[in-house]
Scaffold this motif. Structure first.
Motif, PDB file in Angstrom:
ATOM      1  N   THR A   1       0.991  -1.123  -0.052  1.00 55.15           N
ATOM      2  CA  THR A   1       0.120  -0.061  -0.005  1.00 55.15           C
ATOM      3  C   THR A   1       0.915   1.117   0.025  1.00 55.15           C
ATOM      4  O   THR A   1       0.662   2.244  -0.576  1.00 55.15           O
ATOM      5  N   ALA A   2       1.731   1.022   0.619  1.00 55.96           N
ATOM      6  CA  ALA A   2       2.834   2.361   0.854  1.00 55.96           C
ATOM      7  C   ALA A   2       3.589   2.543  -0.375  1.00 55.96           C
ATOM      8  O   ALA A   2       3.828   3.794  -0.706  1.00 55.96           O
ATOM      9  N   ASP A   3       3.991   1.515  -1.046  1.00 57.22           N
ATOM     10  CA  ASP A   3       4.714   1.363  -2.496  1.00 57.22           C
ATOM     11  C   ASP A   3       4.042   0.744  -3.565  1.00 57.22           C
ATOM     12  O   ASP A   3       4.632  -0.519  -3.899  1.00 57.22           O
ATOM     13  N   ASN A  30      10.120   6.986  -5.374  1.00 56.77           N
ATOM     14  CA  ASN A  30      10.928   7.130  -4.114  1.00 56.77           C
ATOM     15  C   ASN A  30      12.168   7.914  -4.210  1.00 56.77           C
ATOM     16  O   ASN A  30      13.107   7.678  -4.912  1.00 56.77           O
TER      17      ASN A  30
END
Length: 725
Positions: free
Chosen positions: A562-564, A615
């Protein structure tokens, strides 16, 4: 006892060859090998060799492909204005098994990721090497990836013993072969000989770790029909302490009807079976379950992981010479099964532990492909001889996948957890034209990609709603090649071409309920350019040097959390210089003395950088497997066709095996040397083979995966015999 039995087997085969030779008589040792081009199979040619003179049929000489460069026009393809290399395997001593470190010794730009299995991983100028998935891989012009769109991994490659040459076209290949940005590697196989009705040969080598490699072939032509058939068996216990055994069997039959005529038919049928253990990765850590590389490079961290590949294929090709060009049609059918079993519970270079170690993941993927391709080439424009080439391709792939969970570490079957159905329909159209204006040539081209990809995945355990994705897309690619012949032997060239990276199956619909995809993914796009000069002199000097720049946009990546989530993450830039030089130290004054001492040197200097990324921590990093330099060098002594000795070396700078440049994925620089030889016994048709790989026993590795460091083999020896009848 096993080694003794194998030695007896080799001796028995050698005696059988001797008996066959006695029956066959003492035909001329001259041998004509024809090899198929990317767009067509070369017709037969005859060469008469006199002292210091080579006489060729003028009408047929344009079909002969000689190293180190491909001809401007070849079959139904145009190579002018494109950086290209012909890898001539006959220039080296017989290569044992499939040592691609030696096979690629003549070629800059390619990075070999060595592993302890027979599978192949080659990267190109900083593109990821895993299973050669960013480079188009072809066999006689036909794609051999499992699926070049949804699963572009080259688990299968033909045995090197059946390869006449390897043709490598850089970025400009995307227009005629597409779609991958890493150029095209075309394995061109032998054609039936035409100078006799029946002939054949056997090569068999024995090596460390109970390695046995046997290649047997027969071929010939009777009246209108030619044939070429081979059988290859390869087995070894592997150099790792456990679970690194290999067992491989390959069978192939090729028929040629009217191979020397204006209308030619070629048909092949082949079978390939390969299975091996996956001994797992190592680590530099010292935890209680870690398997440390420095303590024992031959140790194994996985005892039950296995891989199997079954591939059956058939092809049919028709070629027609025209008054001002050529035309060809080919069709192929491939049945391809990939099966793996892997124990759960392991980490990076550590043995599986905990309750999950009593289970395994079982994966079976099927790829059933039907393909068709038509190509043409037409010469026009009178004296200037402009050339128009193009064609279209269609293939469809039916690819079911089943993931199961086994109830033990070495289970063969298990409970189904995920089932996927993947389908591809692909129909590109491509055209190029070579305009010739005296010494100057211009080759513009366009490729229109049309593809329909559909993936539907059902989750059984854990239960979840099915996921699906359907893409119907058209991508237009452009390219331009320029060349100027400063002299008859010196050429300047410039090429700028677009390519792209399709979204693969597991990016479109992940095979896990916990993996997240962010919105609609775009295919990765790339363009690259080469500016260079090449020269081939009559005194034995050949060189090709170029500067290059490439950019890869919209790369797909992410951790899938979910974060990446999986998404288009950014941009990578590649620039550098590469050069290849070859010089025959014994060819003084242009005189051919019947002996050669070729010095080989090629290198790639690369500056690759992630310039944009979702990122921010990755911005400024080097992409994975992008060493600042790769240098290959060697000396090859040859006397006649059957006496060769080679000392070859490879030097690779350090790099990382991930874009995050994490410490555990650091690949130290290394250098490795090989010494190989083949020596014909007197005037006979038999030759002795031998070699030492990793001559100075360097402790290195060039591949790191999620399960850890994959060590390269230590110093190892092999001996063998080759005979012809």
């Amino acid at each position: 006892m096993v080694a003794l039995a194998r030695i007896q087997l080799v001796l028995a085969m050698a005696l059988a060859l001797a008996a066959a030779e006695a029956v066959a008589g003492t035909d001329s040792e001259s041998r004509v090998r024809q090899a198929s081009d990317p767009g067509m199979a070369l017709a037969a040619y005859r060469v008469t060799e006199l002292p210091g003179i080579v006489v060729e049929s003028e009408a047929e000489s344009d079909r002969v492909v000689q190293a180190p460069f491909m001809p401007d026009v070849q079959g139904e393809t145009i190579n002018a204005g494109k950086k290209n290399t012909v890898i001539d395997l006959d220039a080296l001593p017989q290569i044992h098994a499939s040592n691609y470190r030696q096979a690629l010794i003549q070629t800059p730009g390619l990075v070999l990721s060595e592993e302890s299995t027979p599978l192949l991983s080659i990267g190109y100028r900083g593109l990821e090497p895993h299973r050669t998935q960013f480079t188009q891989v072809l066999k006689d012009g036909i794609p051999i990836h499992a699926d070049q769109f949804g699963y572009p991994e080259a688990y299968y490659v033909p045995p090197l013993a059946t390869i006449d040459r390897i043709e490598f076209i850089r970025g400009g290949a995307s227009l005629m072969y597409g779609p991958q940005p890493g150029g095209a590697l075309n394995f061109v196989t032998h054609q039936p000989r035409t100078d006799r009705v029946f002939g054949g040969g056997l090569t068999s080598t024995l090596g460390d770790d109970n390695a046995l490699n046997t290649f047997f072939y027969v071929d010939g032509t009777r009246n209108r029909l030619g044939y070429y058939a081979y059988y290859n068996h390869r087995e070894t216990d592997g150099f790792r302490s456990h679970n690194s055994d290999v067992d491989l069997d390959a069978f192939h039959v090729k028929l040629a009807l009217d191979a020397e005529g204006p209308s030619r038919w070629f048909a092949t049928i082949e079978s390939y079976r390969e299975k091996h253990g996956e001994p797992g990765g190592l680590t530099l850590g010292s935890g209680p379950n870690d398997v440390n590389f420095d303590l024992d490079r031959d140790a194994s961290s996985r005892l039950f992981d296995r891989f199997e590949l079954d591939r059956d294929a058939a092809t049919l090709t028709f070629e027609q010479d025209l008054d001002a060009g050529q035309f060809s049609v080919r069709a192929w059918a491939v049945d391809y099964t990939r099966h793996s079993r892997r124990q759960r519970g392991g980490g990076f270079g550590s043995r599986p532990t905990g309750p999950t170690a009593a289970t395994n993941d079982i994966e079976t993927q099927q790829f059933d492909t039907l393909g068709f391709e038509g190509r043409f080439l037409h010469e026009w424009g009178g004296a200037d001889q402009h050339v128009l080439a193009g064609g279209m391709q269609y293939f469809t792939t039916d690819s079911p996948r089943v993931d199961s969970r086994g109830a033990s570490a070495d289970a063969i079957t298990g409970a189904r957890r995920v089932a996927s159905q993947r389908d591809i329909d692909y129909a590109p159209i491509f055209v190029e034209n070579l305009f010739r204006f005296g010494r100057f040539g211009v080759t513009p081209g366009v490729r229109i990609e049309n593809y329909d990809q559909e993936v539907r995945t059902e989750f059984v355990d854990p239960v979840a709603q099915p996921r699906s994705s359907k893409e119907d897309n058209t991508v237009v690619l452009f390219g331009l090649g320029l060349h100027y012949d400063w002299t008859a032997r010196t050429r300047f060239y410039l090429n700028a071409s677009e390519s792209y990276r399709p979204v693969i199956f597991t990016e479109s619909v992940p095979n896990s309920t916990t993996t997240v995809v962010s919105g609609d993914l775009e295919e990765g796009s790339s363009w690259q350019t080469d500016l260079g000069v090449r020269h081939e002199s009559p005194i034995g000097l050949v060189f090709d040097a170029s500067a290059f720049y490439a950019r890869f946009d919209d790369k797909v990546g992410g951790a899938g959390t979910t974060a990446d989530p999986i998404r288009n993450i950014g941009e990578i830039e590649y620039l550098g210089i590469e050069a290849a030089v070859q010089y025959d130290f014994l060819r003084l004054g242009g005189e051919d003395r019947g002996q050669q001492l070729n010095g080989l040197l090629n290198f790639t200097l690369l500056d690759a950088e992630i310039t944009r990324d979702s990122n921010p921590a990755r911005v400024g990093n080097a992409p994975q497997y992008a060493p600042d330099y790769v240098v290959r060098a060697g000396l090859v002594y040859a006397r006649g066709e059957g006496r060769k000795v080679a000392l070859l070396s490879t030097f690779v700078d350090d790099s990382f095996a991930d874009d995050a440049n994490t410490t555990s994925r650091f690949l130290p620089s290394y250098q490795v040397w090989d010494l190989t030889a083949e020596w014909r016994v007197g005037r006979s048709r038999y030759a002795l083979l031998g070699g030492v790989n990793n001559l100075f026993d360097k402790n290195y590795y060039s591949r790191i995966r999620n399960d850890g460091i994959d060590p390269a083999p230590e110093r190892n020896f092999y001996v063998g015999v080759r005979g012809e009848f």
